[in-house]
Design an enzyme around this catalytic site. Structure first.
Site, PDB file in Angstrom:
ATOM      1  N   TYR A 124      13.293  -4.804  -0.204  1.00  0.00           N
ATOM      2  CA  TYR A 124      12.039  -4.161   0.275  1.00  0.00           C
ATOM      3  C   TYR A 124      11.498  -5.111   1.202  1.00  0.00           C
ATOM      4  O   TYR A 124      10.388  -4.684   1.627  1.00  0.00           O
ATOM      5  CB  TYR A 124      11.075  -3.707  -1.078  1.00  0.00           C
ATOM      6  N   HIS A 183      21.736  -4.437  -7.145  1.00  0.00           N
ATOM      7  CA  HIS A 183      21.200  -3.162  -6.147  1.00  0.00           C
ATOM      8  C   HIS A 183      22.249  -2.274  -5.917  1.00  0.00           C
ATOM      9  O   HIS A 183      22.222  -0.960  -5.912  1.00  0.00           O
ATOM     10  CB  HIS A 183      20.364  -3.790  -5.033  1.00  0.00           C
TER      11      HIS A 183
END
Length: 298
Positions: free
Chosen positions: A49, A109
């Site tokens: 992010y 992730h």
């Protein structure tokens, strides 16, 4: 069962789809302050992010005791590819950037082929040292989990995957739940990041029936199925709306209407997305054959 997604909070990641033409995001301090005011205490963060430093500064500015927050993060593919030392360094950087002392949950992730198992082993060490309280995975298929099982590793606490009525992979979900692995749903309100879910006639009819918004119907479906819901929004009113899903229920007929909206085309889109993303931002991108060709789709 409710968290707040920090993707695009304060920062649009450079590699995000449409990043070049995206409107400037609202300041992270404002968004996090509003989310806290709306009652959110669980925050989904990630290296990818590119905003953990500004989100951490926003946490500090808000002055909420650390014990009242549940902060999660995920290590991205580049560090997973680089190996255990890079995974460890990234975890410590996330803790420093988020100014949170420790992470309540740290996840892989994407299951980078040939690399994710040793990365997961490093997460286990970080847990033993108290740097993280719990470890999990994200975007794992049944076959990816089998690789952890083959290495005789403890199972993850959580698998964070896209779940909504338009990408509802029943066999995969049932498999993880049978092993007591919790499911976190990202994109519960939008299929592959698009708004078609909110515009569905089925969802609209249920929204009219209950006097609710489409997002509340989808959020309620998510938590009623037992999944953790992690919506995101920059708008305070939308944050409140997304959180107001615990004062009504969908009946059996409602749930049945949302049960079989996943198409074969959607499952194929999921497969191609998975095969691309497990190699993304690594030197393996040119070797597409390394991504699993046979996975449990539904």
């Amino acid at each position: 069962l409710l968290g707040f997604g920090c993707y695009k909070v304060g920062v649009i990641p450079g590699s995000a789809t449409g990043a070049a033409s995206a409107a400037p995001p609202a300041p992270a301090e404002q968004v996090i302050s509003d989310a806290l005011r709306a009652g959110y205490r669980c925050f989904d963060c990630a290296q990818f992010y590119e905003n953990e430093a500004v989100v951490g500064a926003a946490f500090k500015a808000a002055g909420i005791p650390r014990s009242e927050l549940y902060i999660t993060s995920k290590v991205w593919n580049d560090r997973i590819y680089e190996g255990p030392a890079a995974v460890r360094a990234q975890c410590l950087k996330s803790i420093e950037d988020l100014q949170c002392e420790y992470l309540d949950l740290y996840m892989i992730h994407w299951p980078v082929p040939g690399k994710h198992v040793e990365a997961y082993q490093e997460l286990m060490k970080l847990k033993e040292e108290g740097k993280v309280k719990s470890i999990g995975v994200s975007n794992y298929t049944v076959e990816d989990l089998a690789e952890l099982e083959a290495a005789k590793l403890p199972l993850p606490t959580v698998n964070q995957i896209e779940i909504n009525p338009f990408l509802y992979r029943k066999k995969t979900i049932a498999h993880f739940e049978s092993l007591q692995i919790k499911l976190q749903a990202y994109r519960a309100l939008c299929n592959f990041g698009k708004s078609a879910s909110l515009e569905s006639e089925v969802v609209a009819a249920l929204a009219a029936k209950h006097g609710r918004s489409a997002s509340q119907i989808l959020g309620r479906w998510c938590v009623q199925k037992g999944f953790q819901h992690i919506p995101k929004s920059e708008k305070f009113s939308r944050m409140q709306e997304n959180a107001q899903i615990f004062d009504f229920e969908l009946d059996k007929e409602d749930m049945e209407k949302l049960e079989n909206l996943t198409s074969e085309a959607t499952l194929e889109t999921f497969k191609s997305t998975y095969q691309k993303c497990v190699l993304r931002d690594t030197p393996l991108e040119a070797q597409k054959e390394l991504a699993k060709s046979s996975i449990t789709l539904d």
